[in-house]
Design a protein around this motif. Structure first.
Motif, PDB file in Angstrom:
ATOM      1  N   GLU A  62      21.355 -18.336   8.509  1.00  0.00           N
ATOM      2  CA  GLU A  62      21.532 -18.594   9.402  1.00  0.00           C
ATOM      3  C   GLU A  62      20.242 -18.762  11.263  1.00  0.00           C
ATOM      4  O   GLU A  62      19.372 -18.959  11.639  1.00  0.00           O
ATOM      5  N   SER A  63      19.712 -17.680  10.657  1.00  0.00           N
ATOM      6  CA  SER A  63      18.454 -17.280  11.102  1.00  0.00           C
ATOM      7  C   SER A  63      17.147 -17.688  10.069  1.00  0.00           C
ATOM      8  O   SER A  63      16.021 -18.679  10.726  1.00  0.00           O
ATOM      9  N   ALA A  64      16.694 -18.230   8.744  1.00  0.00           N
ATOM     10  CA  ALA A  64      16.161 -18.472   8.394  1.00  0.00           C
ATOM     11  C   ALA A  64      16.262 -19.708   8.964  1.00  0.00           C
ATOM     12  O   ALA A  64      14.785 -20.245   8.364  1.00  0.00           O
ATOM     13  N   ARG A  65      17.270 -21.141   8.483  1.00  0.00           N
ATOM     14  CA  ARG A  65      17.488 -21.954   8.429  1.00  0.00           C
ATOM     15  C   ARG A  65      16.736 -23.140  10.122  1.00  0.00           C
ATOM     16  O   ARG A  65      16.770 -23.958  10.188  1.00  0.00           O
ATOM     17  N   ASN A  66      16.872 -22.170  10.810  1.00  0.00           N
ATOM     18  CA  ASN A  66      16.751 -22.170  12.416  1.00  0.00           C
ATOM     19  C   ASN A  66      15.329 -21.898  12.594  1.00  0.00           C
ATOM     20  O   ASN A  66      15.601 -22.316  13.720  1.00  0.00           O
ATOM     21  N   ILE A  67      14.708 -21.770  11.822  1.00  0.00           N
ATOM     22  CA  ILE A  67      13.212 -21.310  12.801  1.00  0.00           C
ATOM     23  C   ILE A  67      12.011 -22.380  11.815  1.00  0.00           C
ATOM     24  O   ILE A  67      12.412 -21.936  10.576  1.00  0.00           O
ATOM     25  N   PRO A  68      11.374 -22.791  12.393  1.00  0.00           N
ATOM     26  CA  PRO A  68      11.005 -23.971  12.101  1.00  0.00           C
ATOM     27  C   PRO A  68       9.768 -23.546  10.365  1.00  0.00           C
ATOM     28  O   PRO A  68       9.700 -22.664  11.033  1.00  0.00           O
ATOM     29  N   PRO A  69       9.622 -24.093   9.626  1.00  0.00           N
ATOM     30  CA  PRO A  69       8.999 -23.613   8.520  1.00  0.00           C
ATOM     31  C   PRO A  69       7.710 -23.592   8.614  1.00  0.00           C
ATOM     32  O   PRO A  69       7.245 -22.347   8.342  1.00  0.00           O
ATOM     33  N   LEU A  70       7.083 -24.324   9.979  1.00  0.00           N
ATOM     34  CA  LEU A  70       5.132 -23.162  10.241  1.00  0.00           C
ATOM     35  C   LEU A  70       5.014 -22.232  10.745  1.00  0.00           C
ATOM     36  O   LEU A  70       5.015 -21.472  10.600  1.00  0.00           O
ATOM     37  N   VAL A  71       6.212 -21.936  11.518  1.00  0.00           N
ATOM     38  CA  VAL A  71       6.132 -20.607  11.939  1.00  0.00           C
ATOM     39  C   VAL A  71       6.453 -19.759  11.080  1.00  0.00           C
ATOM     40  O   VAL A  71       5.330 -18.636  11.248  1.00  0.00           O
ATOM     41  N   GLN A  72       7.426 -20.011   9.934  1.00  0.00           N
ATOM     42  CA  GLN A  72       7.213 -18.862   9.260  1.00  0.00           C
ATOM     43  C   GLN A  72       5.628 -19.090   8.320  1.00  0.00           C
ATOM     44  O   GLN A  72       5.913 -17.746   8.258  1.00  0.00           O
ATOM     45  N   ALA A 101       1.796 -16.104   0.986  1.00  0.00           N
ATOM     46  CA  ALA A 101       2.394 -16.374   1.535  1.00  0.00           C
ATOM     47  C   ALA A 101       2.632 -18.003   2.383  1.00  0.00           C
ATOM     48  O   ALA A 101       4.512 -18.013   2.762  1.00  0.00           O
ATOM     49  N   ALA A 102       2.125 -18.763   1.907  1.00  0.00           N
ATOM     50  CA  ALA A 102       3.239 -20.064   2.531  1.00  0.00           C
ATOM     51  C   ALA A 102       4.248 -20.194   1.174  1.00  0.00           C
ATOM     52  O   ALA A 102       5.533 -20.444   1.181  1.00  0.00           O
ATOM     53  N   VAL A 103       4.223 -19.192  -0.157  1.00  0.00           N
ATOM     54  CA  VAL A 103       5.107 -19.636  -1.154  1.00  0.00           C
ATOM     55  C   VAL A 103       6.659 -18.533  -0.265  1.00  0.00           C
ATOM     56  O   VAL A 103       8.102 -18.951  -0.442  1.00  0.00           O
ATOM     57  N   VAL A 104       6.498 -17.156   0.147  1.00  0.00           N
ATOM     58  CA  VAL A 104       7.166 -16.626   0.871  1.00  0.00           C
ATOM     59  C   VAL A 104       7.853 -17.379   1.874  1.00  0.00           C
ATOM     60  O   VAL A 104       9.361 -17.677   1.238  1.00  0.00           O
ATOM     61  N   ALA A 105       7.425 -18.009   2.970  1.00  0.00           N
ATOM     62  CA  ALA A 105       7.756 -18.996   3.782  1.00  0.00           C
ATOM     63  C   ALA A 105       8.710 -20.099   3.398  1.00  0.00           C
ATOM     64  O   ALA A 105      10.126 -20.405   3.367  1.00  0.00           O
ATOM     65  N   LEU A 106       7.790 -20.925   2.822  1.00  0.00           N
ATOM     66  CA  LEU A 106       9.146 -21.980   1.944  1.00  0.00           C
ATOM     67  C   LEU A 106       9.712 -21.704   1.707  1.00  0.00           C
ATOM     68  O   LEU A 106      10.704 -22.099   1.490  1.00  0.00           O
ATOM     69  N   SER A 107       9.914 -20.073   0.387  1.00  0.00           N
ATOM     70  CA  SER A 107      10.856 -19.417  -0.356  1.00  0.00           C
ATOM     71  C   SER A 107      12.708 -19.588   0.357  1.00  0.00           C
ATOM     72  O   SER A 107      13.005 -19.839  -0.057  1.00  0.00           O
ATOM     73  N   ILE A 108      12.181 -18.113   1.474  1.00  0.00           N
ATOM     74  CA  ILE A 108      12.944 -17.864   2.599  1.00  0.00           C
ATOM     75  C   ILE A 108      13.447 -19.129   3.372  1.00  0.00           C
ATOM     76  O   ILE A 108      14.831 -18.969   3.100  1.00  0.00           O
ATOM     77  N   TYR A 109      12.528 -19.844   3.632  1.00  0.00           N
ATOM     78  CA  TYR A 109      13.104 -21.255   3.984  1.00  0.00           C
ATOM     79  C   TYR A 109      13.880 -22.350   3.023  1.00  0.00           C
ATOM     80  O   TYR A 109      15.436 -22.383   4.074  1.00  0.00           O
ATOM     81  N   HIS A 110      13.635 -22.405   2.865  1.00  0.00           N
ATOM     82  CA  HIS A 110      14.419 -23.527   1.747  1.00  0.00           C
ATOM     83  C   HIS A 110      15.406 -23.271   1.326  1.00  0.00           C
ATOM     84  O   HIS A 110      16.115 -23.676   0.789  1.00  0.00           O
ATOM     85  N   GLY A 111      15.522 -21.490   1.018  1.00  0.00           N
ATOM     86  CA  GLY A 111      16.223 -20.710   0.228  1.00  0.00           C
ATOM     87  C   GLY A 111      17.405 -20.901   1.276  1.00  0.00           C
ATOM     88  O   GLY A 111      18.619 -20.756   0.233  1.00  0.00           O
TER      89      GLY A 111
END
Length: 224
Positions: A62-72, A101-111
């Protein structure tokens, strides 16, 4: 009237755009690998349930998918040096800090989205399959690998493909921290040649090519 000049893209600027395409593909590939791993792990854990596991999985999803990917992406770019161990931060810097940093953020968001896809796939498998495998004496991992997961993954392929397409498009957000992918290359070309329209048309074609390719692979996999 605007006069198009696509010839500008055949020289060094075209090479820059092609290099941006390669970076985009690498960024999407690495992010997809880690997102699938996170999604599979948290999807199984949330499906299996547990007094302490369920709230942790819920909090991540719920946290990861509700925070915009750009913010992450911006968070990991500006905050990694404060929240990560120094050794890990230095490793990120050595291998390419912005890219990592981009890989980490996108992985967490889409994961987080993929975790729900995997959980839905697991829920779609009849519970009787799990009960029958348990009755045969199979352990949890044996049941998952041999009985449950093969069926769940087949069900989950179409939504996973959709999520992968979304991931590929979201790689463009990495331009905010200086990753030299397609969108960054397009902006760079516009800054020096004032031919942003041509560069954007070319970038649009490249993104369409990537997304159509992913959809074709997904359809082929679904029929297999």
């Amino acid at each position: 009237m605007y006069h198009f000049n696509f010839g500008v893209l055949w020289g060094e600027w075209g090479v820059l755009l092609f290099k941006g395409l390669l970076v985009t593909l690498q960024l999407a590939a690495w992010s997809l690998v880690f997102a699938l791993a996170l999604g599979l792990i948290f999807g199984i854990l949330r499906w299996a349930g547990g007094k302490w596991v369920e709230p942790i999985c819920w909090l991540y999803v719920e946290s990861a998918r509700n925070i915009p990917p750009l913010v992450q992406i911006l968070f990991w770019y500006f905050s990694a040096s404060f929240i990560l161990p120094q050794g890990l931060f230095l490793y990120m810097r050595d291998v390419g800090y912005e890219f990592t940093a981009a890989v980490v953020a996108l992985s967490i968001y889409h994961g987080s989205f993929m975790a729900e896809v995997f959980r839905a796939g697991l829920n779609a498998v009849p519970r009787g399959q799990n009960d029958a495998a348990r009755a045969l004496g199979l352990g949890f991992m044996q049941r998952m690998i041999s009985v449950i997961l093969p069926q769940a993954i087949r069900i989950a392929v179409p939504p996973l493909v959709n999520e992968t397409v979304g991931l590929a498009k979201n790689t463009s957000l990495a331009m905010a921290i200086g990753v030299t992918e397609i969108a960054y290359a397009t902006k760079y070309i516009d800054s020096y040649t004032f031919r942003g329209v041509e560069a954007l048309i070319a970038a649009t074609g490249l993104y369409l090519l990537i997304c159509f390719g992913l959809e074709a692979v997904g359809q082929r996999t679904s029929r297999a």
